[in-house]
Design a protein around this motif. Structure first.
Motif, PDB file in Angstrom:
ATOM      1  N   TYR A 172       0.951  -1.256   0.036  1.00  0.00           N
ATOM      2  CA  TYR A 172       0.045  -0.014  -0.001  1.00  0.00           C
ATOM      3  C   TYR A 172       1.082   1.225  -0.120  1.00  0.00           C
ATOM      4  N   PRO A 173       1.784   1.419   0.825  1.00  0.00           N
ATOM      5  CA  PRO A 173       2.440   2.631   0.928  1.00  0.00           C
ATOM      6  C   PRO A 173       3.252   3.015  -0.514  1.00  0.00           C
ATOM      7  N   ILE A 174       3.691   1.805  -1.262  1.00  0.00           N
ATOM      8  CA  ILE A 174       4.418   2.072  -2.494  1.00  0.00           C
ATOM      9  C   ILE A 174       3.455   2.529  -3.485  1.00  0.00           C
ATOM     10  N   LEU A 175       2.124   2.106  -3.581  1.00  0.00           N
ATOM     11  CA  LEU A 175       1.228   2.648  -4.425  1.00  0.00           C
ATOM     12  C   LEU A 175       1.021   4.172  -3.986  1.00  0.00           C
ATOM     13  N   MET A 176       1.035   4.428  -2.786  1.00  0.00           N
ATOM     14  CA  MET A 176       0.546   5.942  -2.224  1.00  0.00           C
ATOM     15  C   MET A 176       1.778   6.570  -2.905  1.00  0.00           C
ATOM     16  N   ALA A 177       3.252   6.347  -2.543  1.00  0.00           N
ATOM     17  CA  ALA A 177       4.259   7.109  -2.882  1.00  0.00           C
ATOM     18  C   ALA A 177       4.088   7.348  -4.537  1.00  0.00           C
ATOM     19  N   SER A 178       3.813   6.286  -5.100  1.00  0.00           N
ATOM     20  CA  SER A 178       3.465   6.563  -6.894  1.00  0.00           C
ATOM     21  C   SER A 178       2.532   7.645  -7.066  1.00  0.00           C
ATOM     22  N   ASP A 179       1.374   7.513  -6.342  1.00  0.00           N
ATOM     23  CA  ASP A 179       0.465   8.497  -6.463  1.00  0.00           C
ATOM     24  C   ASP A 179       0.613  10.011  -6.198  1.00  0.00           C
ATOM     25  N   ILE A 180       1.662  10.087  -5.337  1.00  0.00           N
ATOM     26  CA  ILE A 180       2.254  11.517  -4.895  1.00  0.00           C
ATOM     27  C   ILE A 180       3.372  11.985  -6.109  1.00  0.00           C
ATOM     28  N   LEU A 181       4.299  11.106  -6.358  1.00  0.00           N
ATOM     29  CA  LEU A 181       5.539  11.176  -7.134  1.00  0.00           C
ATOM     30  C   LEU A 181       5.116  11.487  -8.745  1.00  0.00           C
ATOM     31  N   LEU A 182       4.042  10.641  -8.993  1.00  0.00           N
ATOM     32  CA  LEU A 182       3.992  10.852 -10.498  1.00  0.00           C
ATOM     33  C   LEU A 182       3.509  12.335 -10.834  1.00  0.00           C
ATOM     34  N   TYR A 183       2.875  13.130  -9.816  1.00  0.00           N
ATOM     35  CA  TYR A 183       2.458  14.546  -9.995  1.00  0.00           C
ATOM     36  C   TYR A 183       3.367  15.374  -9.542  1.00  0.00           C
ATOM     37  N   ASN A 184       4.726  15.097  -9.126  1.00  0.00           N
ATOM     38  CA  ASN A 184       5.687  16.047  -8.598  1.00  0.00           C
ATOM     39  C   ASN A 184       5.207  16.740  -7.498  1.00  0.00           C
ATOM     40  N   ALA A 185       4.414  16.172  -6.334  1.00  0.00           N
ATOM     41  CA  ALA A 185       3.627  17.066  -5.522  1.00  0.00           C
ATOM     42  C   ALA A 185       4.646  17.347  -4.251  1.00  0.00           C
ATOM     43  N   THR A 186       4.435  18.508  -3.832  1.00  0.00           N
ATOM     44  CA  THR A 186       5.137  19.029  -2.831  1.00  0.00           C
ATOM     45  C   THR A 186       4.510  19.113  -1.404  1.00  0.00           C
ATOM     46  N   TYR A 187       3.419  19.638  -1.275  1.00  0.00           N
ATOM     47  CA  TYR A 187       2.405  19.587  -0.392  1.00  0.00           C
ATOM     48  C   TYR A 187       1.438  18.406  -0.380  1.00  0.00           C
ATOM     49  N   VAL A 188       1.318  17.415   0.866  1.00  0.00           N
ATOM     50  CA  VAL A 188       0.407  16.346   0.709  1.00  0.00           C
ATOM     51  C   VAL A 188      -0.563  16.527   2.093  1.00  0.00           C
ATOM     52  N   PRO A 189      -1.727  17.203   2.292  1.00  0.00           N
ATOM     53  CA  PRO A 189      -2.308  17.244   3.342  1.00  0.00           C
ATOM     54  C   PRO A 189      -2.734  15.940   3.892  1.00  0.00           C
ATOM     55  N   VAL A 190      -2.555  15.284   4.957  1.00  0.00           N
ATOM     56  CA  VAL A 190      -3.010  14.141   5.403  1.00  0.00           C
ATOM     57  C   VAL A 190      -2.972  14.158   6.979  1.00  0.00           C
ATOM     58  N   GLY A 191      -3.875  13.068   7.566  1.00  0.00           N
ATOM     59  CA  GLY A 191      -3.987  13.273   8.939  1.00  0.00           C
ATOM     60  C   GLY A 191      -2.729  12.543   9.413  1.00  0.00           C
ATOM     61  N   ASP A 192      -2.506  12.580  10.862  1.00  0.00           N
ATOM     62  CA  ASP A 192      -1.476  11.971  11.424  1.00  0.00           C
ATOM     63  C   ASP A 192      -1.080  10.507  10.955  1.00  0.00           C
ATOM     64  N   ASP A 193      -2.099   9.691  10.969  1.00  0.00           N
ATOM     65  CA  ASP A 193      -1.832   8.392  10.771  1.00  0.00           C
ATOM     66  C   ASP A 193      -1.311   8.035   9.163  1.00  0.00           C
ATOM     67  N   GLN A 194      -1.015   8.927   8.505  1.00  0.00           N
ATOM     68  CA  GLN A 194      -0.535   8.794   7.116  1.00  0.00           C
ATOM     69  C   GLN A 194       0.790   9.325   6.957  1.00  0.00           C
ATOM     70  N   SER A 195       1.280   9.957   8.307  1.00  0.00           N
ATOM     71  CA  SER A 195       2.699  10.718   8.306  1.00  0.00           C
ATOM     72  C   SER A 195       3.879   9.988   7.912  1.00  0.00           C
ATOM     73  N   GLN A 196       3.808   8.440   8.570  1.00  0.00           N
ATOM     74  CA  GLN A 196       4.826   7.575   7.944  1.00  0.00           C
ATOM     75  C   GLN A 196       4.873   7.049   6.738  1.00  0.00           C
ATOM     76  N   HIS A 197       3.516   7.141   5.939  1.00  0.00           N
ATOM     77  CA  HIS A 197       3.549   6.759   4.535  1.00  0.00           C
ATOM     78  C   HIS A 197       4.325   7.929   3.817  1.00  0.00           C
ATOM     79  N   LEU A 198       4.052   9.220   4.239  1.00  0.00           N
ATOM     80  CA  LEU A 198       4.724  10.339   3.459  1.00  0.00           C
ATOM     81  C   LEU A 198       6.003  10.215   3.510  1.00  0.00           C
ATOM     82  N   GLU A 199       6.631   9.873   4.929  1.00  0.00           N
ATOM     83  CA  GLU A 199       8.066   9.721   4.953  1.00  0.00           C
ATOM     84  C   GLU A 199       8.645   8.762   4.259  1.00  0.00           C
ATOM     85  N   PHE A 200       7.888   7.585   3.935  1.00  0.00           N
ATOM     86  CA  PHE A 200       8.496   6.414   3.268  1.00  0.00           C
ATOM     87  C   PHE A 200       8.514   7.162   1.647  1.00  0.00           C
TER      88      PHE A 200
END
Ligand code: TYM
Length: 345
Positions: free
Chosen positions: A138-166
Motif C-alpha cells: 500500500y505505501p508504495i502505491l501511495m508513493a506513486s500517487d504522490i511522485l507521479l504528479y511532482n507533489a510538494t505538499y500532501v495534506p493528510v492526517g497524522d496516521d499517514q505521516s509514516q507513509h509520507l516519510e516513506f
C-alpha cells in the motif's frame, strides 16, 4: 526534464466506506481550502485512491457507489469544479499509478514495508495469512500517487505521516541512484507549518479514545460519518467515553475522551482549540459540555448534508473527463522518466 509549472498540492481519500469527521478535517478540508484560496499559486489535485479501497476486505458490489459517494462529498465540502487549476480524478483511471508502483516495488525492502505501523497492527490483529499483499504494498502505491504528479505538499492526517516519510525516502533513493527523477515532497514538519498546524490531526474514536476514529471500524459506535443522520450522530457524542475526573481540561494523556471532544468542538464550530479551552477549562459538568459538542456536530452535519443534496453528478462526470485526461498526461511523463532511468525505454 521535470515539469516546471506551479507547485502541486495533492491528496486522496479512500472509498472503503463513508467518510468520517476525521477524514473531513484531516485530509479533505485542508485541500479544499487550498483549492478555494490558493489555486492561482498551486496546482491542486484531489483523487479517489480506488485501488487502495480494497487492501482490506470490502463488499465489492458497493465499490462504485462508494467512489461516487466520495466524489460527491468532495464537492459538498466546497471543491470548485469550474477551476482549471483543480484536478479531480480516480486513481484506477490513470494506469501509470500501477506501473510506477511495480518499478518502485523493486527498490523497496520487504523489511521496510513490514515496519509500517498500519501493516504491523493489522498483521498482529488478524494474522499474516489474512493480511493481503495489497496492504503490504500500500505505501508504495501511495508513493506513486504522490511522485507521479511532482507533489510538494500532501495534506493528510497524522496516521499517514509514516507513509509520507516513506515517499520521501523512496524518492531520494531513486534520485540518488538515477539522478533527478522525482520531486521530493516536503518533510512532515514543513507540511504542518504550510497548512498552519503545529502537529498532525488525529481525531479519536468516541467509544475508545485511545484509538483513531476510523471509517473501517466494524462497530461504528465511536465514529461520526458525514452522511449519517445528524440526530443519531449527536447521540454518539452524548454517549462518548470520558473519565471520572469531573474537570474539563485539554490533556490527551490523562483525559483523551474530553480532549478529543474539545478538538471536535473546535473543528465543527470553526473556533480555535484555545478558544474552546478558555470557554470550558475547569468546568465540571460533562453533560453540558457534551451537549454543546453534540449541538455543534448536529449543526455541522445538517449544513453539510444540505450542500451534499445540491451536488450535481453531471458536473462531476464532466470534471472527471477533463481531469483524468490531464492526469494521464502528467503521470505518463513522470512514468516515462522512470522507465528510461531503469532501462525499460
Ligand atoms: P484514508 O482514506 O484512510 O483517510 C483519508 C484522510 O483522512 C485522514 N484521517 C484522519 N485524520 C484525522 N483524524 C482521523 N481519525 C483520521 N482518519 C483518517 C487520513 O490521514 C487521510 O488524510 N493512504 C491514504 C489515502 C491515499 C493518499 C494517497 C493520501 C492514497 N494515496 C496519496 C495522500 C496522498 C488513506 O488511506 O487515507
Amino acid at each position: 526534464m521535470k515539469d516546471m509549472s506551479k507547485p502541486v498540492i495533492l491528496t486522496g481519500l479512500r472509498a472503503n466506506n463513508d467518510l468520517t469527521l476525521g477524514n473531513y478535517f484531516g485530509g479533505l478540508l485542508p485541500i479544499v481550502d487550498m483549492a478555494k484560496n490558493k489555486s492561482d499559486e498551486y496546482q491542486i489535485n484531489l483523487f479517489v485512491p480506488d485501488l487502495h479501497s480494497f487492501t482490506t476486505p470490502i463488499d465489492h458490489s458497493d465499490l462504485q457507489k462508494q467512489i461516487w459517494n466520495n466524489l460527491r462529498l468532495f464537492v459538498a465540502a466546497g471543491l470548485p469544479l469550474d477551476n482549471d487549476g483543480v484536478h479531480l480524478y480516480r486513481q484506477s483511471y490513470v494506469s501509470a499509478h500501477s506501473e510506477l508502483t511495480w518499478v518502485l516495488d523493486c527498490f523497496t525492502g520487504t523489511g521496510e514495508m513490514s515496519r509500517m505501523t498500519e501493516f504491523k497492527d493489522k498483521t498482529a490483529k488478524i494474522g499474516d495469512d489474512r493480511v493481503s499483499v495489497g496492504l503490504f504494498n500500500y505505501p508504495i502505491l501511495m508513493a506513486s500517487d504522490i511522485l507521479l504528479y511532482n507533489a510538494t505538499y500532501v495534506p493528510v492526517g497524522d496516521d499517514q505521516s509514516q507513509h509520507l516519510e516513506f515517499t520521501r525516502d523512496i524518492a531520494e533513493r531513486m534520485n540518488n541512484k538515477f539522478g533527478e527523477l522525482f520531486t521530493v515532497p516536503k518533510a512532515v514538519k514543513e507540511q504542518h507549518a504550510f497548512f498552519g498546524k503545529d502537529q498532525g490531526l488525529r481525531i479519536k474514536d468516541l467509544a475508545d479514545p485511545t484509538k483513531k476514529m476510523s471509517k473501517s471500524d466494524e462497530s461504528g459506535k465511536g465514529v461520526i460519518f458525514l452522511s449519517e443522520d445528524p440526530e443519531f450522530a449527536a447521540g454518539k457524542i452524548m454517549r462518548a467515553a470520558t473519565d471520572d475526573l469531573a474537570s474539563i481540561n485539554y490533556d490527551s494523556q490523562n483525559q483523551p475522551g474530553i480532549s478529543n471532544l474539545i478538538e471536535i468542538l473546535a473543528l465543527t464550530t470553526g473556533k480555535t482549540k484555545e478558544e474552546i479551552i478558555s470557554e470550558w477549562q475547569g468546568k465540571s459538568s460533562y453533560g453540558d459540555f457534551k451537549q454543546a459538542v453534540a449541538d455543534a456536530v448536529r449543526a455541522f452535519l445538517t449544513d453539510f448534508q444540505a450542500k451534499l443534496a445540491q451536488v450535481s453528478d453531471e458536473a462531476i462526470s464532466t470534471k472527471l473527463e477533463t481531469s483524468e485526461a490531464a492526469a494521464n498526461d502528467i503521470a505518463d511523463a513522470t512514468l516515462l522518466r522512470a522507465q528510461k532511468a531503469v532501462g525499460l525505454r
